[in-house]
Design an enzyme around this catalytic site. Structure first.
Site, PDB file in Angstrom:
ATOM      1  N   ASP A   1       0.856  -1.187   0.000  1.00  0.00           N
ATOM      2  CA  ASP A   1       0.000   0.000   0.000  1.00  0.00           C
ATOM      3  C   ASP A   1       0.898   1.246   0.000  1.00  0.00           C
ATOM      4  O   ASP A   1       1.890   1.317   0.721  1.00  0.00           O
ATOM      5  CB  ASP A   1      -0.907  -0.008   1.238  1.00  0.00           C
ATOM      6  CG  ASP A   1      -2.049   0.977   1.105  1.00  0.00           C
ATOM      7  OD1 ASP A   1      -3.210   0.539   1.028  1.00  0.00           O
ATOM      8  OD2 ASP A   1      -1.784   2.211   1.076  1.00  0.00           O
ATOM      9  N   ILE A   2       0.537   2.211  -0.812  1.00  0.00           N
ATOM     10  CA  ILE A   2       1.338   3.432  -0.964  1.00  0.00           C
ATOM     11  C   ILE A   2       1.309   4.292   0.308  1.00  0.00           C
ATOM     12  O   ILE A   2       2.206   5.096   0.546  1.00  0.00           O
ATOM     13  CB  ILE A   2       0.824   4.239  -2.197  1.00  0.00           C
ATOM     14  CG1 ILE A   2       1.926   5.105  -2.777  1.00  0.00           C
ATOM     15  CG2 ILE A   2      -0.425   5.034  -1.881  1.00  0.00           C
ATOM     16  CD1 ILE A   2       1.578   5.682  -4.151  1.00  0.00           C
TER      17      ILE A   2
ATOM     18  N   ASN B   1     -12.994  -2.884   2.349  1.00  0.00           N
ATOM     19  CA  ASN B   1     -14.065  -1.892   2.375  1.00  0.00           C
ATOM     20  C   ASN B   1     -14.970  -2.156   1.184  1.00  0.00           C
ATOM     21  O   ASN B   1     -14.494  -2.307   0.058  1.00  0.00           O
ATOM     22  CB  ASN B   1     -13.473  -0.483   2.301  1.00  0.00           C
ATOM     23  CG  ASN B   1     -12.654  -0.148   3.532  1.00  0.00           C
ATOM     24  OD1 ASN B   1     -13.086  -0.419   4.653  1.00  0.00           O
ATOM     25  ND2 ASN B   1     -11.477   0.416   3.347  1.00  0.00           N
TER      26      ASN B   1
ATOM     27  N   VAL C   1     -10.863   2.968  -3.813  1.00  0.00           N
ATOM     28  CA  VAL C   1     -10.477   2.436  -5.123  1.00  0.00           C
ATOM     29  C   VAL C   1     -11.471   1.331  -5.478  1.00  0.00           C
ATOM     30  O   VAL C   1     -11.609   0.340  -4.745  1.00  0.00           O
ATOM     31  CB  VAL C   1      -9.036   1.883  -5.098  1.00  0.00           C
ATOM     32  CG1 VAL C   1      -8.665   1.336  -6.471  1.00  0.00           C
ATOM     33  CG2 VAL C   1      -8.047   2.974  -4.674  1.00  0.00           C
TER      34      VAL C   1
ATOM     35  N   HIS D   1     -10.307  -5.264  -3.456  1.00  0.00           N
ATOM     36  CA  HIS D   1      -9.003  -5.555  -2.850  1.00  0.00           C
ATOM     37  C   HIS D   1      -9.158  -5.903  -1.381  1.00  0.00           C
ATOM     38  O   HIS D   1     -10.077  -5.452  -0.712  1.00  0.00           O
ATOM     39  CB  HIS D   1      -8.050  -4.365  -3.005  1.00  0.00           C
ATOM     40  CG  HIS D   1      -8.622  -3.062  -2.499  1.00  0.00           C
ATOM     41  ND1 HIS D   1      -9.508  -2.319  -3.237  1.00  0.00           N
ATOM     42  CD2 HIS D   1      -8.446  -2.399  -1.338  1.00  0.00           C
ATOM     43  CE1 HIS D   1      -9.844  -1.234  -2.551  1.00  0.00           C
ATOM     44  NE2 HIS D   1      -9.220  -1.262  -1.390  1.00  0.00           N
TER      45      HIS D   1
HETATM   46  P1  AMP Z   1      -9.783   1.466   0.158  1.00  0.00           P
HETATM   47  O1  AMP Z   1     -10.080   2.670   0.986  1.00  0.00           O
HETATM   48  O2  AMP Z   1     -10.121   0.175   0.838  1.00  0.00           O
HETATM   49  O3  AMP Z   1     -10.359   1.576  -1.252  1.00  0.00           O
HETATM   50  O4  AMP Z   1      -8.203   1.411   0.030  1.00  0.00           O
HETATM   51  C1  AMP Z   1      -7.497   1.914  -1.046  1.00  0.00           C
HETATM   52  C2  AMP Z   1      -6.052   1.787  -0.655  1.00  0.00           C
HETATM   53  O5  AMP Z   1      -5.266   1.937  -1.829  1.00  0.00           O
HETATM   54  C3  AMP Z   1      -5.558   2.875   0.316  1.00  0.00           C
HETATM   55  O6  AMP Z   1      -5.040   2.247   1.484  1.00  0.00           O
HETATM   56  C4  AMP Z   1      -4.480   3.616  -0.474  1.00  0.00           C
HETATM   57  O7  AMP Z   1      -3.394   4.033   0.332  1.00  0.00           O
HETATM   58  C5  AMP Z   1      -4.081   2.600  -1.504  1.00  0.00           C
HETATM   59  N1  AMP Z   1      -3.525   3.127  -2.740  1.00  0.00           N
HETATM   60  C6  AMP Z   1      -4.022   4.142  -3.496  1.00  0.00           C
HETATM   61  N2  AMP Z   1      -3.252   4.328  -4.589  1.00  0.00           N
HETATM   62  C7  AMP Z   1      -2.257   3.401  -4.524  1.00  0.00           C
HETATM   63  C8  AMP Z   1      -1.145   3.071  -5.352  1.00  0.00           C
HETATM   64  N3  AMP Z   1      -0.888   3.748  -6.486  1.00  0.00           N
HETATM   65  N4  AMP Z   1      -0.318   2.069  -4.965  1.00  0.00           N
HETATM   66  C9  AMP Z   1      -0.557   1.388  -3.831  1.00  0.00           C
HETATM   67  N5  AMP Z   1      -1.597   1.639  -3.012  1.00  0.00           N
HETATM   68  C10 AMP Z   1      -2.433   2.633  -3.342  1.00  0.00           C
END
Ligand code: AMP
Length: 112
Positions: A37-38, A94, A103, A107
């Site tokens: 995760d970023i 989520n 996103v 995931h």
């Molecule tokens: P959610 O709120 O469950 O949709 O989580 C989305 C997750 O994606 C968050 O924890 C972000 O930090 C992560 N995220 C967003 N963009 C990226 C990326 N380019 N690479 C890795 N993780 C990401």
């Protein structure tokens, strides 16, 4: 009334799968990808995604074949144990904007 949601290819994980965006990969198979995760919320925070297009957990459960669902969760377990060396960890997904999903490609967060 609930409207049917459609997968939107304009999301970061779609771009990561297609190598249009970089990621720190942990594991990759034909059907699954795991990457850091970023914006980690703990020392180990990895996301596991199916490469096929599912919007969220509910969409995955409704549309994926049973074998695909089982295989995915077996992969999550393997990634946590064998690739991240975790004995204890938390799994989070989520489902939907009101849950905090940002996103819209299904995931699982592995949080160690
Ligand atoms: P959610 O709120 O469950 O949709 O989580 C989305 C997750 O994606 C968050 O924890 C972000 O930090 C992560 N995220 C967003 N963009 C990226 C990326 N380019 N690479 C890795 N993780 C990401």
């Amino acid at each position: 009334m609930k409207t049917k949601k459609e997968y939107d290819k304009n999301n970061v994980f779609y771009k990561i799968i297609n190598n249009e965006l970089p990621s720190k990969k942990v594991y990759e198979s034909q059907s699954v990808l795991a990457f850091h995760d970023i914006n980690p919320i703990s020392k180990i925070h990895v996301l596991v995604i199916p490469k096929k297009q599912y919007i969220d957990y509910s969409d995955f459960i409704n549309r994926a074949k049973k074998d695909e669902i089982v295989e995915f969760f077996i992969e999550v377990n393997k990634i946590a144990k064998e690739h991240l060396n975790l004995d204890d960890y938390k799994l989070v997904t989520n489902c939907g904007p009101k849950s905090g999903q940002l996103v819209f490609h299904f995931h699982i967060h592995i949080i160690g």
